[in-house]
Design an enzyme around this catalytic site. Structure first.
Site, PDB file in Angstrom:
ATOM      1  N   ARG A  18       0.823  -1.217   0.000  1.00 50.45           N
ATOM      2  CA  ARG A  18       0.000   0.000   0.000  1.00 50.45           C
ATOM      3  C   ARG A  18       0.853   1.261   0.000  1.00 50.45           C
ATOM      4  O   ARG A  18       0.570   2.203  -0.746  1.00 50.45           O
ATOM      5  CB  ARG A  18      -0.963   0.012   1.188  1.00 50.45           C
ATOM      6  CG  ARG A  18      -2.048  -1.040   1.072  1.00 50.45           C
ATOM      7  CD  ARG A  18      -2.940  -1.066   2.291  1.00 50.45           C
ATOM      8  NE  ARG A  18      -2.128  -1.344   3.473  1.00 50.45           N
ATOM      9  CZ  ARG A  18      -2.432  -0.947   4.701  1.00 50.45           C
ATOM     10  NH1 ARG A  18      -3.520  -0.230   4.928  1.00 50.45           N
ATOM     11  NH2 ARG A  18      -1.654  -1.253   5.713  1.00 50.45           N
ATOM     12  N   ASN A  36      -6.256  -2.556   2.293  1.00 47.92           N
ATOM     13  CA  ASN A  36      -6.237  -4.002   2.462  1.00 47.92           C
ATOM     14  C   ASN A  36      -7.665  -4.523   2.516  1.00 47.92           C
ATOM     15  O   ASN A  36      -8.554  -3.869   3.069  1.00 47.92           O
ATOM     16  CB  ASN A  36      -5.528  -4.400   3.758  1.00 47.92           C
ATOM     17  CG  ASN A  36      -4.025  -4.308   3.654  1.00 47.92           C
ATOM     18  OD1 ASN A  36      -3.455  -4.313   2.568  1.00 47.92           O
ATOM     19  ND2 ASN A  36      -3.366  -4.233   4.792  1.00 47.92           N
TER      20      ASN A  36
END
Length: 92
Positions: A18, A36
């Protein structure tokens, strides 16, 4: 301007995916988000110039050094379903 909704499968959580995606998207002047999923995937919404989005999608197949991307599912995105348009790219 184009928008893509992306789901990335593989070893993509706990490996900096990320943060890497935010850095790469910002470098390409993209807006949107990455997060996520409970099932172990990473989900993203990419908005920007078509060439920049395509370049980001190509990069997402590789990801950061510790990631192992097995599959990427890309769909035409609709930011209207995900709230107001962002002026930057964020990790949520």
């Amino acid at each position: 301007m184009t928008t893509k909704h992306v789901l990335v499968s593989g070893i993509v959580q706990g490996v900096g995916y990320r943060a890497w995606a935010r850095q790469e998207a910002t470098r390409r002047n993209l807006t949107g988000w990455v997060r996520n999923c409970a099932d172990g995937r990473v989900e993203a919404l990419l908005e920007g110039e078509a060439d920049a989005v395509d370049d980001m999608l190509n990069a997402m197949h590789q990801g950061p050094a510790l990631a192992q991307v097995d599959r990427i599912l890309v769909e035409e995105g609709n930011n209207d379903d995900d709230g107001p348009r962002s002026t930057h790219f964020e990790v949520t």
